[in-house]
Design a protein around this motif. Structure first.
Motif, short mmCIF file in Angstrom:
data_model
loop_
_atom_site.label_atom_id
_atom_site.label_comp_id
_atom_site.label_asym_id
_atom_site.label_seq_id
_atom_site.Cartn_x
_atom_site.Cartn_y
_atom_site.Cartn_z
N ASN A 65 -12.47 14.39 42.53
CA ASN A 65 -12.93 12.47 42.90
C ASN A 65 -13.74 11.96 41.47
O ASN A 65 -14.68 12.36 41.60
CB ASN A 65 -14.12 12.08 44.09
N ASN A 67 -14.26 9.65 39.86
CA ASN A 67 -15.19 8.62 40.52
C ASN A 67 -16.48 8.89 41.09
O ASN A 67 -17.24 7.71 41.01
CB ASN A 67 -14.49 7.08 41.34
N ASP A 68 -16.85 9.95 41.01
CA ASP A 68 -18.03 10.12 41.65
C ASP A 68 -18.55 10.59 40.14
O ASP A 68 -19.15 11.72 39.73
CB ASP A 68 -17.78 11.40 41.98
N LEU A 98 -13.47 7.62 30.96
CA LEU A 98 -13.72 6.23 32.23
C LEU A 98 -14.46 5.48 32.63
O LEU A 98 -15.10 4.65 32.86
CB LEU A 98 -14.40 8.08 33.11
N TYR A 99 -16.35 5.87 31.60
CA TYR A 99 -17.43 4.65 31.59
C TYR A 99 -17.51 4.30 30.54
O TYR A 99 -18.38 5.30 30.19
CB TYR A 99 -18.19 5.24 32.60
#
Length: 330
Positions: A65, A67-68, A98-99
């Motif tokens: 995941n 997005n965790d 991702l971020y």
């Protein structure tokens, strides 16, 4: 100029600046170029590349995941604690892909690169960071502090990073702390730049604008003019002042002429309306009459004859004088 020529038998001839030719033996078997990616290929992965059991658990969580966010933060904490270069690079680069707006993790990544590799590696991380989020005032502040510590004494490098920062995020409302730090640094370095810098600084819409303007006024009051501007700047200011004064003078004269023309037209309009109300000829009609009178030729008078001129020249013959009650008639 030195010139080298290699021969087939493994002997190189070198020609020097003194036109001497020297023979040097060259080894026949040259070593292959070392590629960093090929290191440890024969011996398997190095210790930095093998994740611990704890790291494997968090890697599995974020792979299942992505997005965790919590699992990512735990993974980054673990790799920082273990201090393995390859795992730190892999974890931080994957997370920031991702971020990218998590500027605090860019700083952590740069700190780890500085600790485990070099300042150059940390510099590359900061460069990637400000490309990803150029409007981050906090990230630029970290970058400036890093350069100021690394390049201490190098005015060009420090000034360049300040200029990059204000060019990227200088219009941000919270960028005043970068501007203020830049101004204070220039006061200690080159005061001739401070006035121009304040002009850029105070032209931005920033927080605590009145506070910074008061600081500017205080600096102006206590700083001699000779320490604020050089002769070239003074000449430029005088030229601009003269040009501005001339422009204002021309604009003022033009406004006065326009006002006078409007006043004249308004007065003529009032006279015309008044004349129309009283039934009198208008100003245009009066002007036409005057033009007709001017164009009319005056009548020619006949010149008197000779007899008339003689009569005018002779005195009167008859004179009657009567005296009566003290009165005289002629």
């Amino acid at each position: 100029m030195e010139c080298e020529t290699e021969t087939p038998n493994g002997v190189a001839t070198v020609e020097t600046n003194d036109d001497e030719v020297v023979e040097v033996e060259v080894p026949q078997n040259k070593p292959d170029m070392i590629v960093l990616d090929d290191i440890n290929d024969d011996d398997g992965p190095g210790p930095d590349e093998i994740p611990t059991a704890e790291e494997k658990g968090f890697w599995k969580a974020v792979e299942d995941n992505p997005n965790d966010f919590a699992s990512w933060t735990y993974l980054l904490q673990v790799v920082e604690k273990n201090g393995k270069l390859k795992q730190i690079q892999k974890a931080f680069s994957s997370f920031l892909a991702l971020y990218p707006y998590c500027y605090g993790y860019w700083k952590k990544y740069a700190d780890q690169m500085k600790k485990l590799l070099s300042n150059d590696a940390a510099y590359e991380v900061y460069n990637e960071a400000v490309v990803a989020i150029p409007l981050s005032v906090d990230l630029w502040t970290y970058f400036i502090h890093f350069i100021a510590e690394w390049k201490e004494g190098d005015e060009n490098e420090i000034r360049t990073i300040y200029q990059r920062a204000v060019a990227a995020c200088g219009q941000d409302y919270r960028s005043d702390k970068i501007w203020e730090a830049f101004v204070e640094w220039e006061k200690q370095t080159d005061q001739y730049r401070v006035l121009k810098l304040y002009k850029q600084f105070l032209g931005c819409i920033i927080q605590r604008h009145q506070y910074h303007f008061d600081k500017f006024r205080e600096w102006i009051f206590f700083t001699p003019v000779k320490d604020m501007v050089n002769m070239e700047d003074i000449k430029e200011l005088l030229t601009r002042h003269k040009a501005e004064a001339e422009r204002r003078r021309i604009e003022t004269e033009q406004k006065i002429k326009e006002e006078a023309e409007r006043a004249r037209k308004a007065a003529e309009e009032e006279r015309r309306k008044a004349a129309e109300a009283e039934g009198l000829p208008t100003a245009d009609g009066e002007q036409d009459v005057e033009m007709e009178e001017e164009t009319t030729e005056p009548e020619k008078k006949e010149e008197p004859g000779e007899e008339e001129k003689e009569e005018e020249g002779t005195p009167k013959v008859e004179e009657i004088t009567k005296v009566c009650d003290h009165r005289v008639y002629i």
